[in-house]
Design a protein around this motif. Structure first.
Motif, PDB file in Angstrom:
ATOM      1  N   MET B  66       5.363  -1.513  16.260  1.00 15.92           N
ATOM      2  CA  MET B  66       6.137  -0.940  15.149  1.00 15.92           C
ATOM      3  C   MET B  66       7.606  -1.233  15.416  1.00 15.92           C
ATOM      4  SD  MET B  66       4.403   2.778  14.602  1.00 15.92           S
ATOM      5  CE  MET B  66       4.497   3.302  16.308  1.00 15.92           C
ATOM      6  N   GLU B  67       8.224  -1.902  14.490  1.00 12.23           N
ATOM      7  CA  GLU B  67       9.641  -2.234  14.626  1.00 12.23           C
ATOM      8  C   GLU B  67      10.426  -1.260  13.765  1.00 12.23           C
ATOM      9  OE1 GLU B  67      11.126  -4.513  16.386  1.00 12.23           O
ATOM     10  OE2 GLU B  67       9.306  -5.420  17.214  1.00 12.23           O
ATOM     11  N   ALA B  68      11.286  -0.480  14.382  1.00  9.40           N
ATOM     12  CA  ALA B  68      12.088   0.466  13.609  1.00  9.40           C
ATOM     13  C   ALA B  68      13.519  -0.042  13.504  1.00  9.40           C
ATOM     14  CB  ALA B  68      12.078   1.837  14.271  1.00  9.40           C
ATOM     15  N   ASP B  69      13.978  -0.180  12.293  1.00 11.51           N
ATOM     16  CA  ASP B  69      15.357  -0.583  12.062  1.00 11.51           C
ATOM     17  C   ASP B  69      15.872   0.136  10.832  1.00 11.51           C
ATOM     18  OD1 ASP B  69      16.344  -2.669  13.939  1.00 11.51           O
ATOM     19  OD2 ASP B  69      14.487  -3.652  13.338  1.00 11.51           O
ATOM     20  N   ILE B  70      17.179   0.139  10.695  1.00  6.59           N
ATOM     21  CA  ILE B  70      17.772   0.741   9.503  1.00  6.59           C
ATOM     22  C   ILE B  70      17.432  -0.122   8.293  1.00  6.59           C
ATOM     23  CG2 ILE B  70      20.003   1.178   8.387  1.00  6.59           C
ATOM     24  CD1 ILE B  70      20.916   2.267  11.156  1.00  6.59           C
ATOM     25  N   ALA B  76       9.926  -7.627  12.869  1.00  9.60           N
ATOM     26  CA  ALA B  76       8.473  -7.580  12.657  1.00  9.60           C
ATOM     27  C   ALA B  76       7.931  -8.980  12.422  1.00  9.60           C
ATOM     28  CB  ALA B  76       8.142  -6.664  11.477  1.00  9.60           C
ATOM     29  N   ILE B  77       8.670  -9.793  11.663  1.00 13.07           N
ATOM     30  CA  ILE B  77       8.234 -11.161  11.380  1.00 13.07           C
ATOM     31  C   ILE B  77       8.254 -11.986  12.676  1.00 13.07           C
ATOM     32  CG2 ILE B  77       8.874 -13.313  10.171  1.00 13.07           C
ATOM     33  CD1 ILE B  77       9.842 -11.474   7.841  1.00 13.07           C
ATOM     34  N   ALA B  78       9.307 -11.833  13.471  1.00 14.80           N
ATOM     35  CA  ALA B  78       9.420 -12.587  14.724  1.00 14.80           C
ATOM     36  C   ALA B  78       8.269 -12.253  15.671  1.00 14.80           C
ATOM     37  CB  ALA B  78      10.762 -12.296  15.397  1.00 14.80           C
ATOM     38  N   ILE B  79       7.950 -10.987  15.796  1.00 14.06           N
ATOM     39  CA  ILE B  79       6.860 -10.569  16.701  1.00 14.06           C
ATOM     40  C   ILE B  79       5.525 -11.140  16.215  1.00 14.06           C
ATOM     41  CG2 ILE B  79       5.485  -8.564  17.446  1.00 14.06           C
ATOM     42  CD1 ILE B  79       7.995  -8.539  19.031  1.00 14.06           C
ATOM     43  N   ALA B  80       5.262 -10.995  14.915  1.00 14.73           N
ATOM     44  CA  ALA B  80       3.990 -11.472  14.360  1.00 14.73           C
ATOM     45  C   ALA B  80       3.856 -12.983  14.536  1.00 14.73           C
ATOM     46  CB  ALA B  80       3.890 -11.083  12.885  1.00 14.73           C
ATOM     47  N   LYS B  86      -0.575  -7.620  15.625  1.00 20.52           N
ATOM     48  CA  LYS B  86      -0.233  -6.877  14.413  1.00 20.52           C
ATOM     49  C   LYS B  86       1.153  -6.231  14.563  1.00 20.52           C
ATOM     50  CE  LYS B  86      -1.975  -3.452  11.203  1.00 20.52           C
ATOM     51  NZ  LYS B  86      -3.024  -2.475  10.868  1.00 20.52           N
ATOM     52  N   SER B  87       1.960  -6.392  13.549  1.00 23.33           N
ATOM     53  CA  SER B  87       3.325  -5.898  13.653  1.00 23.33           C
ATOM     54  C   SER B  87       3.759  -5.342  12.307  1.00 23.33           C
ATOM     55  CB  SER B  87       4.212  -7.072  14.079  1.00 23.33           C
ATOM     56  OG  SER B  87       5.551  -6.800  13.837  1.00 23.33           O
ATOM     57  N   ILE B  88       4.282  -4.128  12.295  1.00 27.75           N
ATOM     58  CA  ILE B  88       4.763  -3.548  11.032  1.00 27.75           C
ATOM     59  C   ILE B  88       6.229  -3.149  11.178  1.00 27.75           C
ATOM     60  CG2 ILE B  88       2.477  -2.727  10.309  1.00 27.75           C
ATOM     61  CD1 ILE B  88       3.407   0.129  11.047  1.00 27.75           C
ATOM     62  N   GLN B  89       6.922  -3.121  10.064  1.00 26.97           N
ATOM     63  CA  GLN B  89       8.338  -2.752  10.076  1.00 26.97           C
ATOM     64  C   GLN B  89       8.491  -1.348   9.518  1.00 26.97           C
ATOM     65  OE1 GLN B  89      11.031  -5.103  10.967  1.00 26.97           O
ATOM     66  NE2 GLN B  89      12.163  -3.189  11.089  1.00 26.97           N
ATOM     67  N   LEU B  90       9.203  -0.486  10.232  1.00 28.60           N
ATOM     68  CA  LEU B  90       9.525   0.836   9.710  1.00 28.60           C
ATOM     69  C   LEU B  90      11.011   0.855   9.372  1.00 28.60           C
ATOM     70  CD1 LEU B  90       7.851   3.062  12.482  1.00 28.60           C
ATOM     71  CD2 LEU B  90       6.781   2.158  10.419  1.00 28.60           C
ATOM     72  N   HIS B  91      11.319   1.355   8.203  1.00 27.50           N
ATOM     73  CA  HIS B  91      12.730   1.526   7.852  1.00 27.50           C
ATOM     74  C   HIS B  91      13.091   2.999   7.971  1.00 27.50           C
ATOM     75  CE1 HIS B  91      12.963  -2.448   5.456  1.00 27.50           C
ATOM     76  NE2 HIS B  91      13.258  -2.601   6.721  1.00 27.50           N
ATOM     77  N   THR B  92      14.180   3.263   8.654  1.00 24.15           N
ATOM     78  CA  THR B  92      14.543   4.660   8.889  1.00 24.15           C
ATOM     79  C   THR B  92      15.399   5.220   7.759  1.00 24.15           C
ATOM     80  OG1 THR B  92      16.487   3.996  10.132  1.00 24.15           O
ATOM     81  CG2 THR B  92      14.476   4.373  11.389  1.00 24.15           C
ATOM     82  N   GLY B  93      15.741   4.397   6.771  1.00 20.77           N
ATOM     83  CA  GLY B  93      16.529   4.886   5.642  1.00 20.77           C
ATOM     84  C   GLY B  93      17.901   5.374   6.071  1.00 20.77           C
TER      85      GLY B  93
END
Lengths: 114, 223
Positions: B66-70, B76-80, B86-93
């Motif tokens: 899980m990649e967390a970024d603002i 996430a794309i680089a890891i995948a 499996k790699s997902i992106q979380l946005h912290t808003g």
């Protein structure tokens, strides 16, 4: 640094307490904030005023912040001193064997409402 | 209008999150899932370190990230792309950290019954992520050589909550005034139990030792 994040946590917590106590409006929330808690009171208040407007229960709630002084204790000469003025070094004997006694607190003290 | 009531609460602002985090940690343990929370300042080499680590462990574990970024999904794309896991992106808003609730939401999406080693790459920041327990099994952080050996003194809380500290970019040490022994001493001062591993994610130096540490912790978590 993370004032907005903690404001959301506080809103969640006091909303739960308000509901349990059948309050229809919370008029004030009192926090106790240590002076070395990494939270800046002015930013916290700004975030608070923005975030509570989006709620029902807290839209009129005033944020009251009670500061707590930062005090450290020296293990070598057994004296207490002001942490903000002196950091980790004891002003009495120069030792760095010191620890924070108080000042990193971040507590929800009480709420008032009807 | 009703009389005004004063209700005493007297609890830490972080208490609800700490409770939520303990619950999540226990749930993960009972399912045999290991969650690593990786923290550091921006640009210290979290993503490069993860790629090197994952490529050494992906054949023996079901890894999910899980990649967390603002904002953005570059990590996430680089890891995948470069590891195939499996790699997902979380946005912290806009938020500077992840808390246990946000971590749980991410895990719900990441864990599809197969993943047994989940990695959370936290928002790049040495302050806020230290205040919020994510519910991770273990906390790791990276300090890179260009940041300086005095960082454990300046950001004590971050160093005090980490189980392992990776000192990255050791290949450029000759070009910086970075004293490795001094840095280790500064970390010990804040956290005598932290394991310190010097690495270079780019060349792979030291990464095997980090993998060994992870393997042992995963084994302990499975019980």
């Amino acid at each position: 640094m993370h004032e907005l994040g903690v404001v959301f946590h506080i809103i969640d917590d006091v909303t739960a307490v308000g509901r349990e106590n059948n309050l229809t409006g919370i008029s004030s929330v009192t926090l106790q904030l240590g002076k070395v808690s990494t939270v800046i009171p002015e930013y916290l208040t700004d975030c608070w005023n923005w975030a509570v407007k989006k709620t029902d229960l807290l839209k009129e709630a005033e944020l009251i912040i009670e500061p707590i002084e930062a005090i450290s204790f020296c293990e070598d000469c057994k004296t207490s001193f002001d942490t903000i003025e002196n950091g980790k070094t004891c002003p009495n004997c120069g030792s760095t064997h010191t620890f924070l006694q108080q000042g990193n607190e971040f507590m929800i003290k009480e709420i008032s409402g009807s | 209008m009703d009389a005004v009531k004063v209700i005493e609460i007297k609890k830490s602002v972080y208490e609800s999150n700490d409770r939520e985090a303990d619950k999540l940690r226990e749930e993960l343990r009972s399912k045999g899932i290991f969650l690593l929370n990786l923290m550091s300042s921006p640009g210290s080499g979290k993503t490069t370190t993860l790629k090197a680590t994952i490529n050494r462990m992906k054949y023996t574990h079901n890894i999910g990230v899980m990649e967390a970024d603002i904002d953005s999904d570059v990590d996430a794309i680089a890891i995948a792309k470069e590891t195939g896991v499996k790699s997902i992106q979380l946005h912290t808003g806009g938020m500077c950290h992840l808390d246990a609730g946000m971590t749980r939401q991410g895990l719900d999406e990441l864990i599809d019954g197969k993943v047994d080693f989940a990695i959370l790459e936290n928002v790049g920041n040495l302050v806020c992520p230290a205040e919020f327990d994510t519910g991770a099994t273990k906390n790791a952080m990276i300090l890179s050589v260009p940041e300086g050996d005095d960082k454990p003194l300046k950001y004590p809380l971050m160093f005090s909550i980490c189980d392992v500290v990776l000192i990255n970019k050791i290949d450029v040490m000759p070009y910086f005034d970075f004293n490795l022994e001094k840095c280790k001493e500064n970390i010990k001062l804040r956290n005598p139990n932290a394991k310190v591993i010097p690495i270079c994610a780019k060349t792979g130096e030291g990464v095997d030792e980090f993998v060994k540490w992870l393997e042992e912790e995963i084994r302990i978590n499975k019980g």
